[in-house]
Design a protein around this motif. Structure first.
Motif, short mmCIF file in Angstrom:
data_model
loop_
_atom_site.label_atom_id
_atom_site.label_comp_id
_atom_site.label_asym_id
_atom_site.label_seq_id
_atom_site.Cartn_x
_atom_site.Cartn_y
_atom_site.Cartn_z
N ASP B 255 0.85 -1.19 0.00
CA ASP B 255 0.00 0.00 0.00
C ASP B 255 0.89 1.24 0.00
O ASP B 255 1.72 1.40 0.87
CB ASP B 255 -0.89 0.02 1.25
CG ASP B 255 -1.92 -1.10 1.23
OD1 ASP B 255 -2.08 -1.72 0.16
OD2 ASP B 255 -2.55 -1.35 2.26
N THR B 273 2.93 0.87 3.65
CA THR B 273 2.48 0.39 4.95
C THR B 273 2.29 -1.12 5.03
O THR B 273 1.81 -1.61 6.03
CB THR B 273 1.15 1.07 5.34
OG1 THR B 273 0.19 0.74 4.35
CG2 THR B 273 1.31 2.57 5.44
N SER B 274 2.63 -1.85 3.98
CA SER B 274 2.50 -3.31 4.10
C SER B 274 3.57 -3.98 3.27
O SER B 274 4.25 -3.34 2.47
CB SER B 274 1.11 -3.75 3.64
OG SER B 274 0.95 -3.44 2.27
N GLY B 275 3.70 -5.28 3.47
CA GLY B 275 4.66 -6.04 2.69
C GLY B 275 6.04 -6.03 3.31
O GLY B 275 6.26 -5.51 4.40
N GLU B 276 6.98 -6.60 2.57
CA GLU B 276 8.33 -6.76 3.09
C GLU B 276 9.02 -5.42 3.26
O GLU B 276 9.76 -5.20 4.20
CB GLU B 276 9.15 -7.66 2.14
CG GLU B 276 8.85 -9.13 2.30
CD GLU B 276 8.93 -9.58 3.76
OE1 GLU B 276 10.01 -9.45 4.37
OE2 GLU B 276 7.89 -10.04 4.29
N SER B 278 8.33 -1.91 4.09
CA SER B 278 7.40 -0.90 4.57
C SER B 278 8.18 0.17 5.32
O SER B 278 9.24 -0.08 5.88
CB SER B 278 6.33 -1.52 5.47
OG SER B 278 6.91 -2.03 6.63
N ASN B 300 4.33 0.85 12.49
CA ASN B 300 3.60 1.70 11.57
C ASN B 300 4.30 3.04 11.39
O ASN B 300 4.44 3.80 12.34
CB ASN B 300 2.19 1.99 12.10
CG ASN B 300 1.46 0.72 12.49
OD1 ASN B 300 1.66 -0.33 11.86
ND2 ASN B 300 0.61 0.80 13.50
#
Lengths: 199, 452
Positions: B255, B273-276, B278, B300
């Protein structure tokens, strides 16, 4: 005298003809089945065979239908199980014990159906900031994906997408609504309409 | 004459200090341990300004009152003047009698004439220093026809010039605010623009999906934002003059959102904000190159924003391992982040949505001082979270964004009686409603919009 034999012959012929006419009627034929009856009987036997065949086929079809219904039921159940959402604690992305109870059966189904792909959608409740909630909801979707890959499932089968607080399930502002809105949802593709139950 | 200015200033200072003291007493129980909640507003001197009704000639008569009304409201919204009620010309005469204006209490006097010039107009403005009894500045501004789309903006630029004459500081009248608003009856949120005075509401995007986080280019000609147009959040750049739009996709997966322009105008910072991979990245969208991870990890990170000198970034993160986010700053090239929102181990607090002041030194964000209530806060970067100023007191308040004057913040507010966009002046605490009764998020104030 040459005419006499001729007239005798003519008489004889007449006699023969008369005699033929007077012959008594033959005895009536024995009372066998009429053609109509034979036809009816023939039809009956065909119907009997047909009925027999039909009942076998019907039973087979019914069995097939039942099997199909069962397969559909199993598919529906497996799909429902795959699509069942999981919920999170406030401001947290950790998988709760309840969520684990929902995710474990999914992992088993996914292992038995290697063609199935899953989009994990992360959501947050309306509290907090719009943008930070996008990050939080991403983390939630990621936590679910990591749960599956920890079970040995291929990472490439999962796509995650965060919707932050943009798609609430319950559009209200209270604890109950917030608890329902902090969730991950699952969109299943590649199931071919027929999921195999895990052994 | 100088004496009266001083007296007035002193009186204002006392009044504001007293008001501030009362608030400190009332709010002390909500403060965070070890953090001073600053409440006393800067005792800004707000001189009295009178406007003599604008006159018109050579066909400019029809536009004079309209131009005056726009400027009068801009100057009131600048929160820098005590605006005096308009007086009829019959009372003050045609010639400028400084002694009369002085007796009426004016410190500054604005006069204006609108002249017809073919299809267009000319505006002549004079600012008079009443105390010294002299004309301070005079200038001529070209105005388009009042029916033209850019007419109001041209008048706003004249208002900002008045602010510059008096204070030698930038105004914020010639600006617009971008934000995301729900399209009623749909699932979509699209970007809109509105002038800083609440006029000219205009829809910008038509993506039929969620569009969020608008960010202005430093020259005000482009907006970057994130959109779910393709189903997955990606960053887009929209050119305002042409309406041309393109998606930039520095990474194939993950994302990608919350873009921010660097002062160079070609580098974007954004969050994945996601995945390997970020974290906070920077990317040169002009050359489509140079993707750099600035900060990242299994927490985050979101909402990066550059300092006006381009050397630092503020962003939002929960990297301390708490479930609530805090505001950090770090070097623009990446490096060790520093906490600048209040923090204590037993009560970390929730601080989010940073925006760096265009005149430097300060970062605005929103935070929960008391659980469940979010307020607009401002912190000096050098204070490292030991001191914050609270600017809102009612309802819930989120997503502050600075005006280019470094004084005003626009934010999303929710009150018991409804929600909308509000503007607060950091110097005086004055708050006004910009748009009301609509579901609006992530407002972003433009830089000064030059003439076109």
């Amino acid at each position: 005298m040459t005419r006499r034999p001729l007239s005798v012959l003519a008489l004889a012929l007449v006699l023969v003809v008369v005699a033929c006419r007077r012959e008594p009627p033959p005895p009536p034929a024995p009372a066998g089945p009429t053609a109509a009856e034979i036809e009816a009987a023939r039809q009956d036997s065909i119907a009997r065979v047909q009925a027999q065949r039909d009942s076998v086929a019907a039973a087979e079809a019914a069995r097939e239908r039942a099997a199909q219904a069962e397969r559909e039921r199993v598919h529906r159940e497996l799909l429902a199980s795959l699509e069942a959402m999981v919920h999170f604690d406030y401001d947290e992305s950790a998988i709760t014990p309840q969520a684990e109870g929902v995710l474990r059966p999914k992992a088993d189904i996914l292992r038995a159906n290697p063609s199935v792909q899953v989009t994990v959608q992360g959501h947050a409740d309306e509290r907090g900031s719009t943008e930070y909630n996008l990050a939080l909801a991403s983390r939630r979707a990621d936590a679910v994906r990591q749960f599956f890959t920890a079970f040995g499932l291929d990472d490439g089968r999962f796509v995650t997408v965060s919707f932050g607080e943009e798609r609430p399930l319950v559009d209200e502002s209270n604890e109950g609504a917030w608890a329902q809105n902090r969730r991950a949802e699952f969109v299943i593709t590649g199931d071919g309409g027929e999921l195999t139950a895990p052994r | 004459m100088m004496q009266r200015r001083t007296q007035f200033g002193a009186a204002t200072l006392v009044a504001l200090t007293l008001a501030g003291c009362a608030r400190v007493g009332a709010q002390e129980r909500d403060s965070i341990p070890g953090v001073t909640l600053g409440l006393v507003y800067e005792t800004a001197y707000t001189p009295a300004l009178a406007i003599r009704p604008f006159t018109g000639r050579f066909g400019g008569e029809s536009a004079a009152a309209q131009v005056e009304a726009i400027i009068a409201r801009d100057l009131r919204y600048s929160d820098r003047f005590q605006m005096m009620d308009s007086l009829p010309t019959a009372l003050t005469g045609d010639a400028i009698d400084y002694r009369l204006w002085d007796r009426l209490g004016a410190v500054w006097l604005l006069t204006g004439q609108v002249e017809g010039a073919g299809d267009r107009f000319s505006l002549i403005l004079q600012i008079h220093d009443v105390v010294y009894g002299r004309l301070k500045e005079v200038s001529r501004f070209a105005l388009p026809n009042p029916a033209a789309k850019d007419f109001r903006m041209a008048v706003h630029r004249a208002s900002d010039e008045v602010v510059r004459w008096v204070f030698d500081e930038p105004g914020m009248a010639a600006t617009r605010i971008a934000f995301s608003m729900v399209i009623p009856g749909t699932n979509a949120k699209e970007l809109y623009l509105v002038d800083a005075d609440g006029e000219n509401l205009e829809r910008l995007t038509n993506h039929g999906n969620i569009v969020l986080s608008p960010a202005w280019s430093p020259d005000g000609t482009r907006l970057a934002f994130s959109s779910y147009k393709t189903g997955l959040p990606r960053i887009y750049i929209h050119e305002l003059a042409t309406g041309r739009e393109r998606m930039i996709e520095p990474l194939r997966t993950g994302d990608q959102m919350t873009p921010a322009f660097a002062p160079d105008g070609v580098t974007l910072a954004f969050a994945v904000t996601s995945g390997e991979r970020s974290g906070i990245f920077s990317y040169n969208f002009y050359r489509n190159c140079c993707l750099t991870l600035l900060a990242g990890g299994r927490w985050n990170d979101i909402s990066p924003v550059y300092s006006p000198d381009g050397r630092s970034l503020a962003f939002n993160s929960n990297r301390l391992g708490t479930s609530q986010p805090q505001v950090y700053i770090m070097p623009a090239g990446g490096g060790e982040p520093d906490l600048i929102s209040p923090y204590s181990f037993d009560r970390p607090g929730y601080f989010s949505a940073p925006d760096w002041s265009p005149v430097g030194g300060m970062v605005a964000f929103h935070g929960a001082i008391r659980r469940g209530r979010y307020h607009i806060l401002v912190a000096r970067v050098e204070d490292r979270g030991r001191r914050v100023r609270q600017l809102t007191w009612d309802g819930n308040n989120e997503d502050p964004s600075w005006a280019p004057d470094g004084r005003h913040l626009v934010f999303k507010g929710e009150r018991r009686w409804g929600k909308g966009l509000f503007v607060v002046d950091v110097a005086t605490g004055n708050t006004r409603t910009l748009l009301f009764g609509v579901d609006i998020t992530v407002p972003e104030w433009s830089p000064h919009l030059g003439g076109g």
